[in-house]
Each structure stands twice: as structure tokens, then as C-alpha cells.
Design an enzyme around this catalytic site. Sequence first.
Site: not given
Length: 459
Positions: A77-78
Site C-alpha cells: 500500500s505504500v
Amino acid sequence: MKKVIICLTIALSVAVNAQDRISRIDSLFTAMHAKGQFNGNVLIAEKGNPVYKKSFGLRNEETREALDENSIFELASVSKQFTAMAVVMLEEKGKLKYDDKLSKFFPELGYYKDVTVRHLLNHTGGLPDYMELMDKQWDHNHIATNKDIISMMATYKPAIVFPAGTKYEYSNTGYALLASIIEKASGMSYADFLKKNIFIPLKMDNTFVYTRRYAPKEIKNYAYGYITDFTGKKVLPDNFSQTKMVVWLDGIVGDGTVNSTTTELLRWDRALYADKLVSKKSRELIFSIPHLPNGEKTDYGFGWMIDVNKDFGKIAQHSGGWPGYSTYIERQMDNDKTIIVLRNNDTETRIPVNTIRRLLYELPLNVKSKEVAVSEEIMKSYVGEYELAPGYVMQITYDNGLKTQLPGQQRFELFPETETKFFLKVVDAQLEFFKDDSGNIERVVLYQNGREMPAKKRK
């Protein structure tokens, strides 16, 4: 992540002694690695200058090749911050507007009539979770892509979770759809747009979109992500039923699938202090805290979680989790400090973000929340099952006090900080319960390492 899964585990205690702060940070990670609790890369910088950079463990369990500063990790999700930046760049070029409706790009999703690009960016769209839909309806013998998400949503029309713009709820669906909007607006693939407009200009040569199962290729210095099987052996997650989605969801981009190194993420961090990619006005918007119509603040800008901390100032951060990987980047914007941690082995030990922060500032560790009295009746109202991700359920029980337990872990006691918010003493984490409009417990939010993870209560 795709869905961030956070384990509540006993924190490693670090003695405060006469060593300097960087030595103590090194001691923290060295001890964790020695106990099998950390395998990955760490980079900490002040004003863009690395003050701590180290690799721990292997990038390939079969060949026994070690990690180094050039090892490439799946960011999970970064990745969302790159998706958000691409949208902002397209808005500046006049290719789209933040208030464009979703239906402008995908008429087949017109029944989500009020959802806008802005809603998708700050997780206020109320769209249903595509992972739940695909888990139930998709043929798991095939690898899904973003087009398949759109087709499945158009076919099954899963209901909106809440009216667009009225609440905040973290949504992987929104960022997968943003990737497809980027493709529609730019006429390029998501991967090519990021490469041409972000990675090449910033000389991020080892940063790219990569779907390893859907479009495999040989990548030098790739850090494979491992889980631990029942024998304690580190294995790839591809062949286990609980983690098999790494295969059949591998073609989906936007909410994950950007890969990078700690060094190049620091280069990305530095670019965000200047006008290299977008204007100052747009950068301020990216890192602003949105308000809901009722005046309530959320903590998510465009691709970043935003917090103003009394000890550390304004912080923009994001975490990621996907079987085999746990990632984190933090930008302390008032003090220009950067924390980047990329891990390629699943363990039950958290990334010790709060400890790193306090060591950096030479603040005392183990700051405790204050316990208050809450009635048994109120605590029992929270009992139930809360789903953090499809099939991943947190149990809340009552036994002379409120307890929490995740699959395969011990049961830990919760201590009341307020009538709705509880904390753990074994780890730096909190749980906060929320009611629906009828006064029934609707969900719980888990806060840990500056991250937040909502979980709906099962009926």
C-alpha cells in the site's frame, strides 16, 4: 497492501542506556533480527542525509543471497502515494478534475453516481471492497486485472457502503479504480505513466510497477517475500490457501504493485519538498487534512496518512502489508526526518515505529496510556467478531475484562482509555469502537505504528 493486516504482538523492549540514539536504533533492529523478528532494509535520514542505513537477512531463501541497499521490495500500500501523485499531475495538465464523477470514466459504474476522483483519493467514496467481491465471485484459477474489477462491479453491482463524502473508510477499491482512471486520462498504461512522469525524472531506476505472477520477468536483486509455514520454514505464499490471493489478484495495480528500494524512496521523499513534479499548491493539497461535511477531520490526504503530533510535528506516513511484505515510510515534515522500513518476511512482530521516533528525539520509551473505569455492560456491548480482511477475523470477548485475539495469536487484555477507546499494555496499539446511526456497534478501528485499520463487525 492491498489490505493492511496488523498483528498485535509483544513489543521488543529496548533498554535506554548511555549509547547514542543511532546506536540504540541499530541495537533495536539487530536484536529483532537475532530473534527472527526482522528481515529487511532500514533507512533513516535527517534533512535528506542518511543517519542510519542497514540490511538484515536474505533476499532469496533458496540461493541464500543477502539483502543490500539496492534490494528491491514490493511496496504494497505504500504504492498508493505514487497513484495519488499521478492523479495530481494529470489534474495539473488539465486531463481530469478532482470533482469528476467516476461515471465519466466508467459509465458502467454509473450507479455509484456521486463518487468523485477526490473521494477516491481520500477514501471517502464508500465503495465496496473489491477483494471481498473477487473472493466470492472470481475464478481463482485466473489472474485478475483492473478491468476485471470494473467488469465484476458492473455485473454484480455491490451496494455502496455509505453515501460518498460522508465518511472515511480505507479503500483499496478506490485506488485500483484511480489506476484505471490514470490510464483513461493519459492514454498510457499505469506502469508507463509512472515510469515516464515520476521514476525517470527522479532517476529512480530501480523503481517500477511489477506484477510478478501476471507478467514475470527477471529482476536483479529482487527481494522475494516470504511467510513462515507450520514447521517454521520460510516459504513463498503462492501455494497456501490463506495467502493464495497473491497469485489471483496479482494483475491489479494502483493500490499496490510498485516496487522500490530504501535509497530510491529517500530520493522520492526529497522530491516532495520541491516543485520537481507538481506545484507547491498541489503539494500542499496532497498533504492537507480533509474535512467531512459535518466538520469532522479525517487523517488521509492524497495517498498519505496525515497527523500532527505534539512531539514530532506534522507527519505524513503510509504502511503496506501483503503476504511476505511489510513496508513503511514516514516523512516528519516539520523536522525533515525520514523513516523507511522494507521487510520481506512476515513475522508477528510489528515495525517499531514509535520506538524509532522516540529514540531519534532521545525521548523516554514506554509512555503508557492512562486507564479509566468503564462498566461491564459497555464492555460487553463490544463483544463479537470483526473482519480486518476477508477471512481474517479479530475476536473480541469478555472474561473479567475485554480481550482481543487474532488468528493464531494469544489473547490479550484491553484496557479502557475512554468508554470507546482501549489500549494494550503488551504492545503500543489501541482499539476504538464506533456505533452506527441506530446506536449499534458497527466497527472497530485498530491503531498501531501510526497506522489505522478498520474492521467491520460481523452480523
